[in-house]
Design an enzyme around this catalytic site. Structure first.
Site, PDB file in Angstrom:
ATOM      1  N   ASP A 138       0.849  -1.188   0.000  1.00  0.00           N
ATOM      2  CA  ASP A 138       0.000   0.000   0.000  1.00  0.00           C
ATOM      3  C   ASP A 138       0.884   1.238   0.000  1.00  0.00           C
ATOM      4  O   ASP A 138       1.255   1.749   1.044  1.00  0.00           O
ATOM      5  CB  ASP A 138      -0.907  -0.003   1.230  1.00  0.00           C
ATOM      6  CG  ASP A 138      -1.901   1.140   1.205  1.00  0.00           C
ATOM      7  OD1 ASP A 138      -2.470   1.414   0.141  1.00  0.00           O
ATOM      8  OD2 ASP A 138      -2.109   1.775   2.258  1.00  0.00           O
ATOM      9  N   ILE A 139       1.214   1.688  -1.221  1.00  0.00           N
ATOM     10  CA  ILE A 139       2.082   2.849  -1.350  1.00  0.00           C
ATOM     11  C   ILE A 139       1.268   3.912  -2.045  1.00  0.00           C
ATOM     12  O   ILE A 139       0.847   3.710  -3.175  1.00  0.00           O
ATOM     13  CB  ILE A 139       3.321   2.471  -2.177  1.00  0.00           C
ATOM     14  CG1 ILE A 139       4.081   1.421  -1.388  1.00  0.00           C
ATOM     15  CG2 ILE A 139       4.159   3.699  -2.529  1.00  0.00           C
ATOM     16  CD1 ILE A 139       5.406   1.064  -1.822  1.00  0.00           C
ATOM     17  N   GLU A 140       0.981   4.978  -1.365  1.00  0.00           N
ATOM     18  CA  GLU A 140       0.126   5.971  -2.019  1.00  0.00           C
ATOM     19  C   GLU A 140       0.904   7.268  -2.235  1.00  0.00           C
ATOM     20  O   GLU A 140       0.341   8.339  -2.317  1.00  0.00           O
ATOM     21  CB  GLU A 140      -1.158   6.145  -1.192  1.00  0.00           C
ATOM     22  CG  GLU A 140      -1.842   4.783  -0.999  1.00  0.00           C
ATOM     23  CD  GLU A 140      -3.260   4.844  -0.436  1.00  0.00           C
ATOM     24  OE1 GLU A 140      -3.849   5.924  -0.489  1.00  0.00           O
ATOM     25  OE2 GLU A 140      -3.751   3.808   0.039  1.00  0.00           O
ATOM     26  N   GLN A 141       2.219   7.108  -2.351  1.00  0.00           N
ATOM     27  CA  GLN A 141       3.078   8.279  -2.479  1.00  0.00           C
ATOM     28  C   GLN A 141       3.138   8.795  -3.913  1.00  0.00           C
ATOM     29  O   GLN A 141       2.934   8.056  -4.866  1.00  0.00           O
ATOM     30  CB  GLN A 141       4.494   7.923  -1.993  1.00  0.00           C
ATOM     31  CG  GLN A 141       4.546   7.516  -0.534  1.00  0.00           C
ATOM     32  CD  GLN A 141       5.792   6.701  -0.207  1.00  0.00           C
ATOM     33  OE1 GLN A 141       6.901   7.076  -0.587  1.00  0.00           O
ATOM     34  NE2 GLN A 141       5.614   5.594   0.483  1.00  0.00           N
ATOM     35  N   MET A 204      -8.621   1.098  -5.497  1.00  0.00           N
ATOM     36  CA  MET A 204      -9.263   1.874  -4.425  1.00  0.00           C
ATOM     37  C   MET A 204     -10.265   2.850  -5.028  1.00  0.00           C
ATOM     38  O   MET A 204      -9.987   4.034  -5.211  1.00  0.00           O
ATOM     39  CB  MET A 204      -8.188   2.602  -3.603  1.00  0.00           C
ATOM     40  CG  MET A 204      -7.194   1.646  -2.944  1.00  0.00           C
ATOM     41  SD  MET A 204      -5.937   2.495  -1.966  1.00  0.00           S
ATOM     42  CE  MET A 204      -4.890   3.158  -3.256  1.00  0.00           C
TER      43      MET A 204
END
Ligand SMILES: *[C@@H]1O[C@H](CO)[C@@H](O)[C@H](O)[C@H]1NC(C)=O
Ligand SMILES: *[C@@H]1O[C@H](CO)[C@@H](O)[C@H](O)[C@H]1NC(C)=O
Ligand SMILES: *[C@@H]1O[C@H](CO)[C@@H](O)[C@H](O)[C@H]1NC(C)=O
Ligand SMILES: *[C@@H]1O[C@H](CO)[C@@H](O)[C@H](O)[C@H]1NC(C)=O
Length: 382
Positions: A138-141, A204
């Site tokens: 979960d990398i939302e950068q 998402m």
């Protein structure tokens, strides 16, 4: 590194001295080999799940001991974003469901292949010692398309998948992506490369107002058209629909209106986000259970927006300010979920399972059951 080797390594890192120490070590190694360190009532519940379901129901759990009330007849994977709970692991395994770790890492660090290798080794070891079945990355950068992070991220996913699959039989590696591949929130990722490199991506389909480019007004968390456009765009990039799991929100947004017009247009404060003038950051995320408690005291009652195919209501807070709450309910979710069968997606999931009311109160129980019910594939439901 095997589980046994890992345990040995941990024991050896503070080596006992002398013959008695060695004897103790041998004894411990034996008991580990016999599986006596498994926290489950039955040692076989510590074995990773190998079965691959046709339809995924991918559940995020953020902690609290309410997971026993989930609909385990449907769940295939639980991504544990709360504290590790061995009881949850044993229970999930008894239901044939996978339990996966959360994977998050600073993208600046992963440009270095040696850093990636050690991060992955650490995660695999953690999964093994906790008898888990994989990892959800979960990398939302933010990533710039021309930056070294762009390729490093794809490499990280590929290397993580290779290592997990090799080290834990039947394990699952997944990656969370935004509702659309079109650089949402300045996330320029190699979506085809990432989808190829892992078992599937969790889309998402929420927070879709994170960047509002037009009028600063409250709108649905996951409008129907916008959500499905996102999937169409992923599929147009040649991502196999079987690599896509639809993520739906079990929470909504509560916006304070600067002005609420008679036709229910709620003007919101300008809170910029990654280049956009306004954002859902002006609102507050609220779980479905709270929304269901509040809706009867709203001033508007439940409303349905035909354009966005989503419910909302307005209420006045004790200080006299108007609010507008946008959310998803069984009706809006089932409309979107029809796409899953029509386009052959891998499954469905939600952020997050804890958002429902599991208190057992009769009204709440019914509402909670209905939310779980709409996850079922439509063909089986009718
Ligand atoms: C995405 O990643 C794949 C696999 O590494 C690579 O072959 C492809 O060229 C990349 N695509 C882009 C647009 O960078
Ligand atoms: C604010 O809302 C009122 C009705 O509640 C409406 O008459 C007025 O036009 C709105 N003002 C703006 C700027 O939208
Ligand atoms: C809200 O109102 C509906 C319809 O009148 C009713 O069925 C429901 O029980 C109420 N919910 C709560 C939490 O009181
Ligand atoms: C949603 O998409 C459909 C089909 O493309 C279109 O006819 C409709 O006007 C769209 N609705 C909105 C509110 O954008």
């Amino acid at each position: 590194m095997s589980r046994l080797q890992l345990r040995r390594w941990r024991l050896l890192s503070s080596p006992p001295r002398g013959i008695r120490g060695l004897a103790l070590l041998a004894l411990l190694a034996l008991s580990v080999a016999a599986g006596t360190d498994c926290p489950c009532p039955e040692p076989e519940l510590c074995r990773p799940i190998r079965h691959h379901p046709d339809f995924e129901v991918f559940v995020f759990d953020v902690g609290q001991k309410i997971w026993k009330s989930y609909d385990w007849s449907q769940i295939t994977t639980v991504a544990t974003f709360g504290k590790y709970d061995s009881e949850l692991m044993c229970y999930a395994h008894s239901k044939g469901a996978r339990v996966v770790l959360k994977g998050d890492v600073s993208l600046k660090d992963i440009i270095d292949p040696a850093f990636r290798a050690s991060w992955i080794a650490q995660k695999v070891n953690l999964a093994k010692t906790q008898y888990m079945d994989g990892i959800n990355i979960d990398i939302e950068q933010e990533v710039n398309c021309l930056s070294p992070e762009y390729d490093a991220l794809t490499a990280l996913v590929k290397e993580t998948t290779d290592t997990f699959h090799r080290e834990i039989e039947g394990s699952q590696v997944t990656f969370d992506v935004a509702w659309s591949p079109k650089n949402i929130d300045r996330r320029c990722y190699n979506y085809t490369g990432i989808a190829d490199a892992c078992d599937f991506v969790f889309v998402m389909s929420y927070d879709e107002q994170s960047q509002i480019w037009s009028e600063c007004i409250a709108a649905a968390n996951a409008p129907y058209n916008q959500t499905l456009t996102g999937y169409n765009d992923y599929i147009k990039m040649n991502i196999n629909p079987k690599k896509l799991v639809m993520g739906v929100p079990w929470y909504g947004y509560d916006y304070t209106c600067l002005n609420l017009s008679e036709d229910h247009v709620c003007t919101i404060a300008k809170v910029p986000f990654r280049g956009a003038p306004c954002s859902d950051a002006a609102g507050r995320q609220v779980p479905y259970k709270m929304i269901m408690k509040q809706i009867n005291s709203s001033i508007s009652g439940n409303q349905w927006d035909k354009d966005q195919q989503a419910p909302y209501y307005n209420y006045k807070d004790p200080a006299g300010h108007f609010h507008q709450v946008w959310y998803d309910n069984p009706q809006s979710i089932s409309l979107k979920a029809t796409y899953i069968q029509n386009y052959g997606l891998r499954g469905i999931g939600m952020w997050n399972a804890n958002c429902l009311d599991y208190s057992g109160d009769a009204v709440a129980k019914q509402q909670t059951e209905e939310m779980w019910e709409v996850l079922k594939p439509k063909l089986l439901q009718r």
